[in-house]
Structure formats: C-alpha cells, structure tokens
Design a protein around this motif. Sequence first.
Motif, short mmCIF file in Angstrom:
data_model
loop_
_atom_site.label_atom_id
_atom_site.label_comp_id
_atom_site.label_asym_id
_atom_site.label_seq_id
_atom_site.Cartn_x
_atom_site.Cartn_y
_atom_site.Cartn_z
N SER A 53 -85.94 28.19 -26.71
CA SER A 53 -87.40 28.11 -26.75
C SER A 53 -88.05 28.76 -25.53
O SER A 53 -89.20 29.17 -25.59
CB SER A 53 -87.86 26.64 -26.87
OG SER A 53 -87.65 25.95 -25.67
N LEU A 89 -95.96 26.83 -30.74
CA LEU A 89 -95.72 25.51 -30.16
C LEU A 89 -95.34 24.49 -31.23
O LEU A 89 -94.48 23.64 -31.00
CB LEU A 89 -96.96 25.04 -29.39
CG LEU A 89 -96.84 23.70 -28.68
CD1 LEU A 89 -95.69 23.72 -27.68
CD2 LEU A 89 -98.14 23.33 -28.00
N TRP A 90 -95.95 24.57 -32.41
CA TRP A 90 -95.63 23.61 -33.47
C TRP A 90 -94.16 23.69 -33.86
O TRP A 90 -93.52 22.68 -34.11
CB TRP A 90 -96.52 23.78 -34.70
CG TRP A 90 -96.31 25.06 -35.48
CD1 TRP A 90 -97.01 26.22 -35.36
CD2 TRP A 90 -95.30 25.30 -36.47
NE1 TRP A 90 -96.49 27.17 -36.21
CE2 TRP A 90 -95.46 26.64 -36.91
CE3 TRP A 90 -94.28 24.53 -37.04
CZ2 TRP A 90 -94.64 27.21 -37.89
CZ3 TRP A 90 -93.46 25.11 -38.01
CH2 TRP A 90 -93.65 26.43 -38.42
N ILE A 118 -91.59 24.93 -31.93
CA ILE A 118 -90.76 24.48 -30.81
C ILE A 118 -90.74 22.96 -30.76
O ILE A 118 -89.68 22.34 -30.60
CB ILE A 118 -91.27 25.08 -29.48
CG1 ILE A 118 -91.05 26.59 -29.47
CG2 ILE A 118 -90.59 24.42 -28.28
CD1 ILE A 118 -91.71 27.31 -28.31
N THR A 119 -91.90 22.35 -30.94
CA THR A 119 -91.99 20.88 -30.92
C THR A 119 -91.17 20.27 -32.05
O THR A 119 -90.36 19.36 -31.83
CB THR A 119 -93.46 20.44 -31.03
OG1 THR A 119 -94.21 21.04 -29.96
CG2 THR A 119 -93.58 18.93 -30.96
N LEU A 120 -91.36 20.76 -33.26
CA LEU A 120 -90.61 20.26 -34.41
C LEU A 120 -89.11 20.45 -34.20
O LEU A 120 -88.31 19.53 -34.43
CB LEU A 120 -91.05 20.99 -35.69
CG LEU A 120 -90.28 20.64 -36.96
CD1 LEU A 120 -90.62 19.22 -37.41
CD2 LEU A 120 -90.59 21.64 -38.06
N ASP A 121 -88.73 21.63 -33.77
CA ASP A 121 -87.32 21.96 -33.58
C ASP A 121 -86.68 21.03 -32.55
O ASP A 121 -85.63 20.43 -32.82
CB ASP A 121 -87.20 23.42 -33.15
CG ASP A 121 -85.78 23.93 -33.19
OD1 ASP A 121 -85.13 23.82 -34.25
OD2 ASP A 121 -85.32 24.47 -32.16
N TRP A 130 -87.67 18.13 -31.38
CA TRP A 130 -87.75 16.69 -31.68
C TRP A 130 -86.96 16.27 -32.92
O TRP A 130 -86.58 15.12 -33.04
CB TRP A 130 -89.20 16.26 -31.83
CG TRP A 130 -89.89 16.07 -30.52
CD1 TRP A 130 -90.65 16.98 -29.85
CD2 TRP A 130 -89.84 14.92 -29.68
NE1 TRP A 130 -91.08 16.46 -28.65
CE2 TRP A 130 -90.60 15.18 -28.53
CE3 TRP A 130 -89.23 13.68 -29.80
CZ2 TRP A 130 -90.76 14.26 -27.51
CZ3 TRP A 130 -89.40 12.75 -28.77
CH2 TRP A 130 -90.15 13.05 -27.64
#
Length: 140
Positions: free
Chosen positions: A104, A111-112, A114-117, A119
């Motif tokens: 990342s 950002l959505w 990276i966040t999903l991935d 978490w």
Amino acid sequence: MLKMFRNLLALVLGILLGATVNMALISISPMLIAPPAGVDVTNTESLSLAIDLFEPKHFVMPFLAHALGTLVGSFVAYLIAASYKNRFAYAIGVFFLCGGIAASLMIPAPLWFITLDLWVAYLPMAWLAIWCSQRVQQQN
C-alpha cells in the motif's frame, strides 16, 4: 525435535502456498478483468500515472488474491503445525499483512481499497482459516 520441524514447516509452507495463490490470482487478473487501455499493471509507474482510470471492478482480483492467499497460507499452517496452531495461522496472517502494508505504500490505490484490504484481507482471513481448519479436523 519433530514438533519444532513441523512448526517450521507450517510457517514455510504457509508462506509459500499463500504467496503462490496470491501470485496466481494476480497473474490471471488482467485476463479476467481487463485493465484500462494502455495501463501496464506490472509496472508501478504505469499504475501511478493511470490510477484515476481504475474502477472498483479493477480492485476485485487484488483483494481476492490477498484474502485467498492469506486464507490458504493460514489454513495450511494450522493443519501442519504440531503445537500453537492458532499462533502459526495468525503468524501467516501477520506476515501477509506486513506485505499488504508495504504494497500500500509502494503501489498507488484509493484509500477505500487500502482500508478494506488491510482490515479484511489478512487477519480476518487467518481467523477464518482457523475456523475452517478446526471444522476439518473435527470431521477426521
């Protein structure tokens, strides 16, 4: 000594098989979901310049590659480990999470994603692998 060998084997095979699944899915990704015209998905510079052309569908395969690679690696580690099975499965999840964090920082993405991935694709998949592995062992 045998326990130590099996635990080491669990880590090595978990990482190798998880990485193999990850790379196989990443490799076939452009054949399943074509990247935007003119984008070379194997080149980070090309990705950086064209990231605005990517739609949510272009992130499905990378997410699946990360999630399924972690799932397979953690599953294998749990089944092979002689002791501390949960810890070895989570160690695989943490290993791939570190790779996801590094990716990342190197590969541009929204950002959505990276966040999903970060978490969902790593530690929850290690937990799911533990859950599935326990069910498999109960049936045997």
